[in-house]
Design a protein around this motif. Sequence first.
Motif, short mmCIF file in Angstrom:
data_model
loop_
_atom_site.label_atom_id
_atom_site.label_comp_id
_atom_site.label_asym_id
_atom_site.label_seq_id
_atom_site.Cartn_x
_atom_site.Cartn_y
_atom_site.Cartn_z
N UNK A 161 -12.42 75.29 20.09
CA UNK A 161 -13.45 75.75 19.12
C UNK A 161 -12.79 76.09 17.80
N UNK A 162 -11.62 76.81 17.89
CA UNK A 162 -10.92 77.16 16.64
C UNK A 162 -10.48 75.90 15.90
N UNK A 163 -9.99 74.97 16.71
CA UNK A 163 -9.49 73.74 16.09
C UNK A 163 -10.60 73.01 15.33
N UNK A 164 -11.83 73.03 15.90
CA UNK A 164 -12.96 72.33 15.28
C UNK A 164 -13.22 72.84 13.87
N UNK A 165 -13.05 74.14 13.61
CA UNK A 165 -13.29 74.65 12.26
C UNK A 165 -12.02 74.60 11.40
N UNK A 166 -10.86 74.90 12.04
CA UNK A 166 -9.63 74.95 11.25
C UNK A 166 -9.15 73.55 10.85
N UNK A 167 -9.38 72.58 11.72
CA UNK A 167 -8.90 71.21 11.45
C UNK A 167 -9.35 70.70 10.09
N UNK A 168 -10.69 70.59 9.86
CA UNK A 168 -11.14 70.08 8.55
C UNK A 168 -10.64 70.93 7.38
N UNK A 169 -10.54 72.24 7.57
CA UNK A 169 -10.08 73.10 6.46
C UNK A 169 -8.64 72.77 6.08
N UNK A 170 -7.76 72.68 7.11
CA UNK A 170 -6.34 72.41 6.81
C UNK A 170 -6.16 71.00 6.25
N UNK A 171 -6.84 70.04 6.86
CA UNK A 171 -6.75 68.66 6.35
C UNK A 171 -7.29 68.57 4.93
N UNK A 172 -8.37 69.33 4.67
CA UNK A 172 -8.94 69.36 3.32
C UNK A 172 -7.92 69.91 2.33
N UNK A 173 -7.19 70.98 2.73
CA UNK A 173 -6.17 71.57 1.87
C UNK A 173 -5.09 70.53 1.55
N UNK A 174 -4.68 69.82 2.62
CA UNK A 174 -3.64 68.80 2.44
C UNK A 174 -4.08 67.74 1.41
N UNK A 175 -5.31 67.24 1.56
CA UNK A 175 -5.82 66.22 0.65
C UNK A 175 -5.91 66.77 -0.78
N UNK A 176 -6.38 68.02 -0.87
CA UNK A 176 -6.56 68.61 -2.20
C UNK A 176 -5.21 68.76 -2.90
N UNK A 177 -4.19 69.28 -2.14
CA UNK A 177 -2.86 69.48 -2.74
C UNK A 177 -2.26 68.13 -3.17
#
Length: 356
Positions: free
Chosen positions: A46-62
């Motif tokens: 469940x944690x991964x489902x919310x954290x995954x897109x957030x971290x990947x989004x950060x990576x793409x943004x950076x």
Amino acid sequence: TLRTELAAAIAAADTEAALDAVRVSALGKKGSVSALLATLGSMAPEDRRSAGPAINGLKTEIAGLIEARNSALKAAALDARLKAESVDVTLPLQPAPTARGRIHPISQTIDEITAIFSDMGFSIAEGPDIETDYYNFTALNFPEGHPAREMHDTFFMKPGADGVKKVLRTHTSPVQVRVMQKTSQKPAASYLTPAMDPPIRVVMPGRTYRNDSDQTHTPMFHQVEGLVIDKSSHIGQLRWVLEEFLKAFFEVPNVTLRFRPSFFPFTEPSMEVDVQCDRSGNEVKIGEGSDWLEILGCGMVHPNVIRNAGLDPDVYQGFAFGVGIDRIAMLKYGMPDLRAFFDADQRWLDHYGFRP
Ligand code: PHE
């Protein structure tokens, strides 16, 4: 937060190298964003489902921010280069370089000699440095095997495929024959020896070679040959021409000459000429004093030479002379050592060379 920290670091990177360091610190194998991504594996689903897109989004943004900053830095660098390398066409020109070439004293002396003879109505001709044995000796009335050939320490060339014997010319006298042969009936082979009909009045400067080397001799040296051929040219004219030439060359009002009998196979009679001078000081003074200096060889052209050159010696006669150019240049310009002429020492050339 990590996002604001990284964004600030990216904005602060003012070189491509600094920006790359930020990229490695965030997205590299051991970078901060990569470290966050690695935590996903050990998370509850469940944690991964919310954290995954957030971290990947950060990576793409950076990655996007780095890319944009990179383009900006590249554009700024190009601007700076264009500015630095632009040419201001309104600036004054660079001053001319100060080191200037000089005219070698030998060239200057040849110019002076030919100018003086031009004023007296002489033409100028030249012949080849590599001369045939025929023109250097035979045509000039040196018989085969005659000891007079040994008087010249000749440099002999290996005979070529045509079997023609060649030498480095030991004097400029062979040009006499070449000039006399080039009458208007036989078109000139080159501009160097123009076609001439008698009366012939010509001077022929050039390099000459003898196997001889000491303080006063170099294996290569220079002579100027003079030739006058007409129906009644005589020894009195020879003397006048030489006196006028020497007065003009040494820039003195008077010269006294002494004619001594001598021998050359190509002239008869032959004479060596001394000029009166003062040798008591450091420099020889021409036109004064009570010393004598040998300065040239001359004579009436031998009938055999006139005949060998294709003219009729019963119709034509004349005189010839040969002067050592290096010798009279040293006298005129007070240069003590002949060998310095050919050392190509820049300091010597700067000192003795002439302004163009
Ligand atoms: N060719 C002679 C020499 O080199 C000089 C000379 C020229 C003499 C013309 C007479 C006539 O010594």
